[in-house]
Write a protein that holds these residues in place. Structure first.
Motif, short mmCIF file in Angstrom:
data_model
loop_
_atom_site.label_atom_id
_atom_site.label_comp_id
_atom_site.label_asym_id
_atom_site.label_seq_id
_atom_site.Cartn_x
_atom_site.Cartn_y
_atom_site.Cartn_z
N GLN A 22 28.23 -39.68 28.32
CA GLN A 22 27.65 -38.76 29.29
C GLN A 22 26.42 -39.38 29.96
N CYS A 23 26.27 -39.09 31.23
CA CYS A 23 25.09 -39.52 31.99
C CYS A 23 24.70 -38.40 32.95
N THR A 24 23.43 -38.05 32.92
CA THR A 24 22.91 -37.00 33.81
C THR A 24 21.59 -37.46 34.38
N GLN A 25 21.41 -37.21 35.67
CA GLN A 25 20.11 -37.50 36.30
C GLN A 25 19.62 -36.24 37.03
N MET A 27 17.12 -36.32 39.45
CA MET A 27 16.32 -36.78 40.57
C MET A 27 17.04 -36.56 41.91
N ASN A 28 18.18 -35.91 41.88
CA ASN A 28 18.97 -35.65 43.07
C ASN A 28 19.40 -36.95 43.77
N HIS A 29 19.68 -37.97 42.96
CA HIS A 29 20.12 -39.24 43.51
C HIS A 29 21.59 -39.21 43.85
N ASN A 30 21.93 -39.79 45.00
CA ASN A 30 23.34 -39.85 45.38
C ASN A 30 24.09 -40.97 44.65
N TYR A 31 23.42 -42.08 44.46
CA TYR A 31 24.09 -43.26 43.92
C TYR A 31 23.92 -43.33 42.41
N MET A 32 25.02 -43.55 41.72
CA MET A 32 24.97 -43.71 40.27
C MET A 32 25.86 -44.87 39.85
N TYR A 33 25.50 -45.50 38.73
CA TYR A 33 26.16 -46.74 38.30
C TYR A 33 26.34 -46.74 36.78
N TRP A 34 27.41 -47.37 36.35
CA TRP A 34 27.60 -47.66 34.94
C TRP A 34 27.67 -49.17 34.76
N TYR A 35 26.84 -49.64 33.79
CA TYR A 35 26.82 -51.05 33.44
C TYR A 35 27.16 -51.20 31.96
N ARG A 36 27.63 -52.36 31.60
CA ARG A 36 27.69 -52.74 30.21
C ARG A 36 26.88 -54.02 30.01
N GLN A 37 26.27 -54.10 28.83
CA GLN A 37 25.46 -55.27 28.51
C GLN A 37 25.92 -55.78 27.14
N GLY A 63 40.01 -50.50 31.53
CA GLY A 63 39.80 -49.79 30.27
C GLY A 63 38.85 -48.61 30.38
N TYR A 64 38.36 -48.34 31.59
CA TYR A 64 37.39 -47.26 31.81
C TYR A 64 37.84 -46.38 32.97
N ASN A 65 37.35 -45.14 32.95
CA ASN A 65 37.53 -44.25 34.09
C ASN A 65 36.26 -43.43 34.27
N VAL A 66 36.04 -43.00 35.50
CA VAL A 66 34.87 -42.17 35.79
C VAL A 66 35.29 -41.00 36.67
N SER A 67 34.39 -40.04 36.73
CA SER A 67 34.52 -38.92 37.66
C SER A 67 33.12 -38.53 38.11
N ARG A 68 33.03 -37.86 39.22
CA ARG A 68 31.73 -37.42 39.72
C ARG A 68 31.94 -36.08 40.43
N GLU A 72 24.62 -34.50 39.73
CA GLU A 72 23.84 -34.83 38.54
C GLU A 72 24.59 -35.65 37.49
N ASP A 73 25.88 -35.45 37.37
CA ASP A 73 26.61 -36.00 36.23
C ASP A 73 27.59 -37.10 36.63
N PHE A 74 27.67 -38.11 35.78
CA PHE A 74 28.56 -39.23 36.06
C PHE A 74 29.10 -39.75 34.72
N PRO A 75 30.06 -39.05 34.13
CA PRO A 75 30.59 -39.46 32.83
C PRO A 75 31.51 -40.68 32.91
N LEU A 76 31.47 -41.48 31.87
CA LEU A 76 32.32 -42.66 31.75
C LEU A 76 33.29 -42.44 30.61
N ARG A 77 34.57 -42.58 30.89
CA ARG A 77 35.62 -42.32 29.91
C ARG A 77 36.21 -43.64 29.44
N LEU A 78 36.26 -43.78 28.12
CA LEU A 78 36.97 -44.92 27.52
C LEU A 78 38.28 -44.41 26.94
N GLU A 79 39.37 -44.93 27.39
CA GLU A 79 40.68 -44.58 26.84
C GLU A 79 41.16 -45.75 25.98
N LEU A 80 41.69 -45.45 24.81
CA LEU A 80 42.27 -46.49 23.95
C LEU A 80 41.26 -47.60 23.70
#
Lengths: 115, 114
Positions: A22-25, A27-37, A63-68, A72-80
């Motif tokens: 789960q990811c929530t912001q 700040m009313n930002h339009n742009y959101m990103y998911w990174y891996r490190q 291996g990932y999926n997202v929805s918006r 505010e919310d930008f969840p990242l889904r890991l399947e399998l």
């Protein structure tokens, strides 16, 4: 403002399981990103979104999926889940307003271990 | 395409030593340049930025100047502390229409010994 929040902080998954990061912001930002490190490595962009209902692939989307559904919310889904998805995942956001210099604001990260 | 190159780490310094972490870039147009810092176990946070040539970003004793002629944005601090131990990332904003994605260097790990 809480900024960018992420849950959970840490998770262990078995191979083949699924989960949603789960990811929530607030700040009313339009742009959101998911990174891996990965350990000792830089950031790789998985998916990003330019606004509610609009998402697009980054460098390493397999291996990932997202929805918006909301700003505010930008969840990242890991399947399998696979061991190769063991990593630390960061969510970030930025405004579309002028003068921001495209500064991205990061969440604290989710540490995921796939065994 | 646009890219960022940072000096490789790890960098190990004694407390009160002078720090330079080199960052050079390749870009079309006039990007904004950033330094982010990641303390152990935490997310990245903006350290400083510069949005046009010859601008100097500064914060917490760190400085970096946007040099268009040498396409560089080197990070400097005159006297490091143990608390500065972290990973430092240089980044630039992508070209127009890039959906505000940042282009990242690989990071430079800094360890400061007392």
């Amino acid at each position: 403002n809480a900024g960018v929040t992420q849950t959970p902080k840490f998770r262990i998954l078995k191979i083949g399981q699924s989960m949603t990061l789960q990811c929530t912001q607030d700040m009313n930002h339009n742009y959101m990103y998911w990174y891996r490190q990965d350990p000792g490595m830089g950031l790789k962009l998985i998916y990003y979104s330019v606004g509610a209902g609009i998402t697009d692939k980054g460098e390493v989307p397999n291996g990932y999926n997202v929805s918006r559904s909301t700003t505010e919310d930008f969840p990242l889904r890991l399947e399998l889940a696979a061991p190769s998805q063991t990593s630390v995942y960061f969510c970030a956001s930025t405004t579309s307003g002028r003068g921001s210099g495209e500064t991205q604001y990061f969440g604290p990260g989710t540490r995921l271990l796939v065994l | 395409g646009d890219s960022v190159t940072q000096m490789e780490g790890p960098v190990t310094l004694s407390e009160e030593a002078f720090l330079t972490i080199n960052c050079t870039y390749t870009a079309t147009g006039y990007p904004s340049l950033f330094w982010y810092v990641q303390y152990p176990g935490e997310g990245l946070q903006l350290l400083l930025k510069a949005t046009k040539a010859d601008d100097k970003g500064s914060n917490k004793g760190f400085e970096a100047t946007y040099r268009k002629e040498t396409t560089s944005f080197h990070l400097e601090k005159g006297s490091v502390q143990v608390s500065d131990s972290a990973v430092y990332f240089c980044a630039l904003s992508g070209p127009r229409g890039n959906n505000r994605k940042l282009i990242w260097g690989l990071g430079t790990s800094l360890a400061v010994n007392p």
